[in-house]
Design an enzyme around this catalytic site. Sequence first.
Site, PDB file in Angstrom:
ATOM      1  N   GLU A  44       0.857  -1.192   0.000  1.00 38.93           N
ATOM      2  CA  GLU A  44       0.000   0.000   0.000  1.00 38.93           C
ATOM      3  C   GLU A  44       0.891   1.240   0.000  1.00 38.93           C
ATOM      4  OE1 GLU A  44      -3.297   0.973  -0.186  1.00 38.93           O
ATOM      5  OE2 GLU A  44      -2.349   2.941   0.026  1.00 38.93           O
ATOM      6  N   GLU A  62     -24.888  20.457 -12.664  1.00 36.30           N
ATOM      7  CA  GLU A  62     -24.837  19.134 -13.308  1.00 36.30           C
ATOM      8  C   GLU A  62     -24.996  19.335 -14.818  1.00 36.30           C
ATOM      9  OE1 GLU A  62     -24.410  15.766 -12.780  1.00 36.30           O
ATOM     10  OE2 GLU A  62     -24.997  15.513 -14.878  1.00 36.30           O
ATOM     11  N   ILE A  80     -21.204  11.440  -5.358  1.00 33.82           N
ATOM     12  CA  ILE A  80     -20.326  12.198  -4.456  1.00 33.82           C
ATOM     13  C   ILE A  80     -20.824  13.634  -4.331  1.00 33.82           C
ATOM     14  CG2 ILE A  80     -17.997  13.143  -4.137  1.00 33.82           C
ATOM     15  CD1 ILE A  80     -16.866  10.614  -5.324  1.00 33.82           C
ATOM     16  N   ARG A 126     -14.609   9.212 -11.352  1.00 39.82           N
ATOM     17  CA  ARG A 126     -13.295   8.721 -10.944  1.00 39.82           C
ATOM     18  C   ARG A 126     -12.657   7.949 -12.095  1.00 39.82           C
ATOM     19  NH1 ARG A 126     -12.215   9.100  -5.643  1.00 39.82           N
ATOM     20  NH2 ARG A 126     -10.630   7.486  -5.859  1.00 39.82           N
ATOM     21  N   GLY A 130      -6.764   0.441   4.017  1.00 42.13           N
ATOM     22  CA  GLY A 130      -8.181   0.791   3.860  1.00 42.13           C
ATOM     23  C   GLY A 130      -8.512   1.539   2.583  1.00 42.13           C
ATOM     24  N   ALA A 156     -16.684  16.925  -8.521  1.00 43.95           N
ATOM     25  CA  ALA A 156     -17.126  15.534  -8.309  1.00 43.95           C
ATOM     26  C   ALA A 156     -17.731  15.029  -9.615  1.00 43.95           C
ATOM     27  CB  ALA A 156     -18.144  15.468  -7.175  1.00 43.95           C
ATOM     28  N   CYS A 189     -11.831   4.171   0.281  1.00 44.46           N
ATOM     29  CA  CYS A 189     -13.094   3.952   0.983  1.00 44.46           C
ATOM     30  C   CYS A 189     -12.978   4.260   2.472  1.00 44.46           C
ATOM     31  CB  CYS A 189     -13.559   2.516   0.778  1.00 44.46           C
ATOM     32  SG  CYS A 189     -15.042   2.122   1.704  1.00 44.46           S
ATOM     33  N   HIS A 234     -44.662  -5.406  11.370  1.00 50.62           N
ATOM     34  CA  HIS A 234     -45.433  -4.166  11.285  1.00 50.62           C
ATOM     35  C   HIS A 234     -45.286  -3.398  12.595  1.00 50.62           C
ATOM     36  CE1 HIS A 234     -48.668  -1.410  10.320  1.00 50.62           C
ATOM     37  NE2 HIS A 234     -49.143  -1.618  11.542  1.00 50.62           N
ATOM     38  N   GLY A 246     -23.579  16.485 -10.302  1.00 46.40           N
ATOM     39  CA  GLY A 246     -24.742  16.100  -9.494  1.00 46.40           C
ATOM     40  C   GLY A 246     -24.875  14.594  -9.431  1.00 46.40           C
TER      41      GLY A 246
HETATM   42  P1  NAD Z   1     -20.661  10.009 -10.815  1.00 39.01           P
HETATM   43  O1  NAD Z   1     -20.334   9.418 -12.125  1.00 39.01           O
HETATM   44  O2  NAD Z   1     -21.599   9.333  -9.897  1.00 39.01           O
HETATM   45  O3  NAD Z   1     -21.230  11.489 -11.016  1.00 39.01           O
HETATM   46  C1  NAD Z   1     -20.555  12.466 -11.735  1.00 39.01           C
HETATM   47  C2  NAD Z   1     -21.570  13.469 -12.216  1.00 39.01           C
HETATM   48  O4  NAD Z   1     -20.898  14.587 -12.746  1.00 39.01           O
HETATM   49  C3  NAD Z   1     -22.478  12.922 -13.323  1.00 39.01           C
HETATM   50  O5  NAD Z   1     -23.798  13.209 -13.001  1.00 39.01           O
HETATM   51  C4  NAD Z   1     -21.992  13.678 -14.552  1.00 39.01           C
HETATM   52  O6  NAD Z   1     -23.033  13.880 -15.491  1.00 39.01           O
HETATM   53  C5  NAD Z   1     -21.529  14.977 -13.957  1.00 39.01           C
HETATM   54  N1  NAD Z   1     -20.523  15.697 -14.724  1.00 39.01           N
HETATM   55  C6  NAD Z   1     -19.486  15.199 -15.439  1.00 39.01           C
HETATM   56  N2  NAD Z   1     -18.748  16.188 -15.967  1.00 39.01           N
HETATM   57  C7  NAD Z   1     -19.321  17.347 -15.572  1.00 39.01           C
HETATM   58  C8  NAD Z   1     -19.032  18.719 -15.789  1.00 39.01           C
HETATM   59  N3  NAD Z   1     -17.981  19.082 -16.514  1.00 39.01           N
HETATM   60  N4  NAD Z   1     -19.856  19.654 -15.237  1.00 39.01           N
HETATM   61  C9  NAD Z   1     -20.918  19.269 -14.495  1.00 39.01           C
HETATM   62  N5  NAD Z   1     -21.245  18.000 -14.269  1.00 39.01           N
HETATM   63  C10 NAD Z   1     -20.457  17.041 -14.796  1.00 39.01           C
HETATM   64  O7  NAD Z   1     -19.242  10.258 -10.109  1.00 39.01           O
HETATM   65  P2  NAD Z   1     -18.886  10.749  -8.656  1.00 39.01           P
HETATM   66  O8  NAD Z   1     -20.079  11.270  -7.959  1.00 39.01           O
HETATM   67  O9  NAD Z   1     -17.684  11.601  -8.802  1.00 39.01           O
HETATM   68  O10 NAD Z   1     -18.480   9.393  -7.970  1.00 39.01           O
HETATM   69  C11 NAD Z   1     -17.374   8.652  -8.479  1.00 39.01           C
HETATM   70  C12 NAD Z   1     -17.529   7.190  -8.241  1.00 39.01           C
HETATM   71  O11 NAD Z   1     -17.469   6.887  -6.882  1.00 39.01           O
HETATM   72  C13 NAD Z   1     -18.825   6.653  -8.785  1.00 39.01           C
HETATM   73  O12 NAD Z   1     -18.542   5.565  -9.615  1.00 39.01           O
HETATM   74  C14 NAD Z   1     -19.597   6.187  -7.593  1.00 39.01           C
HETATM   75  O13 NAD Z   1     -20.196   4.956  -7.859  1.00 39.01           O
HETATM   76  C15 NAD Z   1     -18.534   6.049  -6.516  1.00 39.01           C
HETATM   77  N6  NAD Z   1     -19.093   6.501  -5.261  1.00 39.01           N
HETATM   78  C16 NAD Z   1     -20.072   5.769  -4.671  1.00 39.01           C
HETATM   79  C17 NAD Z   1     -20.647   6.212  -3.507  1.00 39.01           C
HETATM   80  C18 NAD Z   1     -21.713   5.408  -2.881  1.00 39.01           C
HETATM   81  O14 NAD Z   1     -21.850   4.243  -3.214  1.00 39.01           O
HETATM   82  N7  NAD Z   1     -22.497   5.968  -1.995  1.00 39.01           N
HETATM   83  C19 NAD Z   1     -20.292   7.409  -2.937  1.00 39.01           C
HETATM   84  C20 NAD Z   1     -19.322   8.128  -3.564  1.00 39.01           C
HETATM   85  C21 NAD Z   1     -18.743   7.663  -4.729  1.00 39.01           C
END
Ligand code: NAD
Length: 463
Positions: free
Chosen positions: A28, A196, A177, A264, A34, A261, A37, A436, A174
């Site tokens: 690592e 978004e 994350i 990734r 970890g 956000a 996550c 219930h 949107g």
């Molecule tokens: P995501 O793909 O969920 O969302 C990214 C969003 O940004 C999309 O809606 C996209 O349309 C938008 N976007 C892209 N480029 C843009 C721009 N230039 N301007 C405005 N909007 C734009 O990605 P994330 O939220 O960054 O999360 C990354 C990864 O991490 C995901 O694969 C997700 O599954 C994982 N993750 C999961 C959890 C969970 O399970 N609760 C929590 C956090 C992250």
Amino acid sequence: MIVLGAGPGGYTAAFRAADLGLDVVLVERYPALGGVCLNVGCIPSKALLHAAKVVDDAAVMADKGILFGKPEIELDKLMSWKTSVVERLTGGLVGLAKKRKVRVLQGTARFEDAHRVAIEHGGETQHLSFAHAIVAAGSEAVMLPDVPEDERIVTSTGALSPTALPDSLLVIGGGIIGLEMANVYASLGCKVDVVEMTPDLIPGADRDLVKPLARRMAQRCRHLWTSTKVTGVKANPKSLTVSFEGKDAPDSERYDRVLVAVGRRPNGGRIGADAAGVAVDERGFIAVDAQCRTNVGHIFAIGDITGEPQLAHRASHMGKVAAEVAAGHKAGFDAIGIPSVVYTDPEVAWVGVTEKQAKADGIAVEKGSFPWAASGRALGMGVDEGLTKILFDGETGRVVGAGAVGPGAGELIAELGLAIEMGADAEDIALTVHAHPTLSETVGMAAEASLGTLTDLYLPKRG
Ligand code: NAD
């Protein structure tokens, strides 16, 4: 066995391999085990989302006869608590590794050939040979091009460790994350805007599930701009000026902080895969078969680096498969459904086929749904918006997908994941007695709605 990366995929693979008798080294690059996550993702964000929910729940009680007043946020204390949660888990991993005699090495591993890695740490390099390797090197947040380097412009990692709460925050993206962090910051009292690019929040999920969350986020945030692009971010001494192009957004606005956000990207380009002959595509993903083998038979890859969905629980399940196959067992990764949970308030969760996907792929599905407005338990929690729905295969009647929105939706979805894996149909679920009053009852009632046996709502009789 050498495992590259100690996130949920990597440590699970290492521990399972050790339990099966292999001699395991877990490498690592960071001092703590970890991965993203535990250290800068799922776990700290859930601690902060819990804090946000407590604030919101307290506020909801104001018109129900319990007044707490405006919350005072002691950010340092909140951050120490969040860190203590993380450290308890990462410290636990060190203990688990020791008990299993998994050797943990800190350093950055790169393949030198198909049977050797070089591990670099603090200017020193160690060389190790291996019989099997599992690549669990994960992914990193994407930064937008043309955004200046500035400590006020952060990814999720920075957003999870603020030293002060900004007055105003722009969240770009949107997705999961973006909305989780917008929820945290808005509930802690910041002015939050979300931008978004596509017409919808969480574009992959069904609209009926996202709608209640979108409504709640619109109350919480100052603005939610969909179908809007960020065209530039300029760093001034006192603020960040962001320009927009979209139907409702202003031309530009100033912020104290910006969170990017927008997805990734896999770390496939960082492990010297070429030297081992492991194929990495142009985006950085490594293709694997059902046994999690790469194109090089004794080198496995798991988790974010192998594709979507980039979720910890997919990585850990793949990790077990890779370890078992390496130890000579017959194993395969053949999950029918992998649940997705957005831990906002309300939570949004789904598993298996979505309605969107069914429509796009021409899969005939029957739907049973139950609105939480008719759930006594939901109403007693001050919740009158929420939904549980189940999708059944049009021909076989088996559950193929499900979704829920509302507090605790992420917990409810587990039963439906099991239903999918067990090949359950509507009767299996409807005739299972649910307690219930519980929110889990909405699962049984969604199945009853599909059968036409539901009595808690009046639905025109089905055939
Ligand atoms: P995501 O793909 O969920 O969302 C990214 C969003 O940004 C999309 O809606 C996209 O349309 C938008 N976007 C892209 N480029 C843009 C721009 N230039 N301007 C405005 N909007 C734009 O990605 P994330 O939220 O960054 O999360 C990354 C990864 O991490 C995901 O694969 C997700 O599954 C994982 N993750 C999961 C959890 C969970 O399970 N609760 C929590 C956090 C992250």
